[in-house]
Design an enzyme around this catalytic site. Structure first.
Site, PDB file in Angstrom:
ATOM      1  CG  PHE A 207      -1.800  -1.033   1.499  1.00 48.89           C
ATOM      2  CD1 PHE A 207      -3.114  -0.938   1.059  1.00 48.89           C
ATOM      3  CD2 PHE A 207      -1.410  -2.189   2.177  1.00 48.89           C
ATOM      4  CE1 PHE A 207      -4.024  -1.964   1.302  1.00 48.89           C
ATOM      5  CE2 PHE A 207      -2.308  -3.221   2.419  1.00 48.89           C
ATOM      6  CZ  PHE A 207      -3.618  -3.105   1.975  1.00 48.89           C
ATOM      7  CG  ASP A 208       0.963   5.901  -1.597  1.00 45.96           C
ATOM      8  OD1 ASP A 208       1.993   6.202  -0.964  1.00 45.96           O
ATOM      9  OD2 ASP A 208       0.169   6.753  -2.075  1.00 45.96           O
ATOM     10  N   GLY A 209       0.906   5.178   1.293  1.00 38.65           N
ATOM     11  CA  GLY A 209       0.329   5.728   2.518  1.00 38.65           C
ATOM     12  C   GLY A 209      -0.687   6.833   2.243  1.00 38.65           C
TER      13      GLY A 209
END
Ligand SMILES: [Mg+2]
Length: 365
Positions: A207-209
């Site tokens: 996941f990107d943040g």
């Protein structure tokens, strides 16, 4: 004799009575092996982690799409019927779905009576006639997809809600945008430019943040005031958790299933592994991301702070089944290096994209 090959019936001879029991056992085993592999029953949607995938996310339909675009719907349906017994090739969501099923197998071994597993629903607005080819393809690859949702051209959104969808993956960016606007975790999935082998036994999700797990509040500061101001801001607000983003619920669901392995002492062998892959830098802005996750009672197994470096090369090492990002720039970088990447159309980074949407009306999602 090959396993499974029928045995010649034996003549009852002396001592037949004593031999009857083992022979019966033998015959029973033989016929049990002949029967189709028993499939587990579908879990109740409210208990399961429901993953809705579209037909074009699960299977490749490039040729069919071309026929639709060039020759129209009648020719498209005719082609699908003619090729009904020919399974589709695997699409970008295929390895992800296989990995979900591998996790389910492990969960069912540990918790035979629990509905707490992944439930995969195929959501498609395809013509009903194409359904047979889809079913044939699902059976061909031995996928466990019992729920079909053929929306007959209607938007799938109300069905997604009815199915308690935890994640919706589609190749149709407009449908995904609709789902995100309705508060459903969703992403447009893209095939990688080249194939990289992924784990068969461990589900890996990256996941990107910002604007994926978290809201886009910090990204707005970068856009409005630049990076220096962003670093100062994040340092000053280190102890203030970020608001949640569209994929937080999915990470939470993965965490819930991970804990089922941990409680059996299988933390190190857990077949689910999660990654935070963010452009934030560890020193200046990483703490706020980690503290936010902690405040939610969540964690990722690995947190990688790239300080603005490209994500593609790192993802190539992780080899996730899927990587979520809100910026097409990072999605394209991941694809380039052989990662299945999914775009989450949420937050301030979409502003420029929304002014010039690429309109297309494909027959299937
Ligand atoms: Mg982001």
């Amino acid at each position: 004799m090959e396993p499974g090959e029928p045995r010649e019936p034996r003549e009852p001879g002396p001592g037949a009575e004593t031999a009857a029991a083992p022979r019966w056992e033998e015959a029973k085993t033989f016929y049990d092996n002949l029967a189709p592999k028993k499939k587990p029953k579908s879990p109740k949607p409210q208990n399961a982690v429901t993953i809705a995938v579209s037909s074009r996310a699960l299977f490749r339909m490039d040729e069919e799409q071309r026929i639709y675009a060039e020759q129209g719907v009648e020719e498209y349906v005719r082609y699908q019927l003619q090729h009904e017994n020919e399974p589709f090739s695997p699409g970008p969501a295929f390895p992800f779905v296989k990995a979900l099923e591998a996790v389910n197998t492990r969960l069912r071994e540990l918790y035979p009576d629990s509905d707490d597993v992944f439930d995969i629903v195929l959501v498609t607005n395809n013509h009903a006639q194409v359904g047979v080819r889809l079913i044939n393809s699902i059976n061909h690859y031995d996928l466990f997809i019992e729920r079909f949702c053929m929306t007959g051209g209607n938007s799938p959104i109300c069905y997604l809600k009815a199915y308690h969808t935890n994640l919706y993956l589609s190749a149709d960016a407009e449908k995904v945008q609709e789902a995100i606007d309705e508060g459903i975790a969703a992403a447009t999935i893209f095939s990688p430019n080249r194939d990289v082998a992924v784990s068969q036994s461990q589900l890996r999700v990256a996941f990107d943040g910002d604007a994926v797990l978290f809201s886009d509040e910090s990204e707005r500061i970068v856009k409005a005031h630049g990076l220096d101001r962003f670093f100062e801001h994040e340092k000053a607000h280190e102890n203030k958790p970020l608001a949640q983003g569209p994929l937080k619920g999915f990470l939470e669901a993965l965490g819930r299933l991970q804990k089922k392995f941990y409680s059996k002492g299988l933390r190190l062998e857990c077949p689910i592994r999660t990654y935070l892959v963010t452009a934030r830098s560890a020193a200046s802005s990483g703490a706020r991301a980690l503290k936010t996750l902690r405040s939610w009672g969540l964690e990722t197994d690995e947190a990688l702070f790239l300080a603005g470096a490209p994500k593609g090369p790192l993802l190539e090492k992780i080899r996730p089944h899927i990587f979520f990002d809100d910026q097409m720039f990072h999605v394209a970088g991941a694809q380039e290096m052989g990662t299945v990447a999914a775009h989450v159309p949420y937050g301030v980074a979409q502003a420029s994209r929304r002014t010039a949407p690429a309109k297309q009306a494909p027959p299937a999602q």
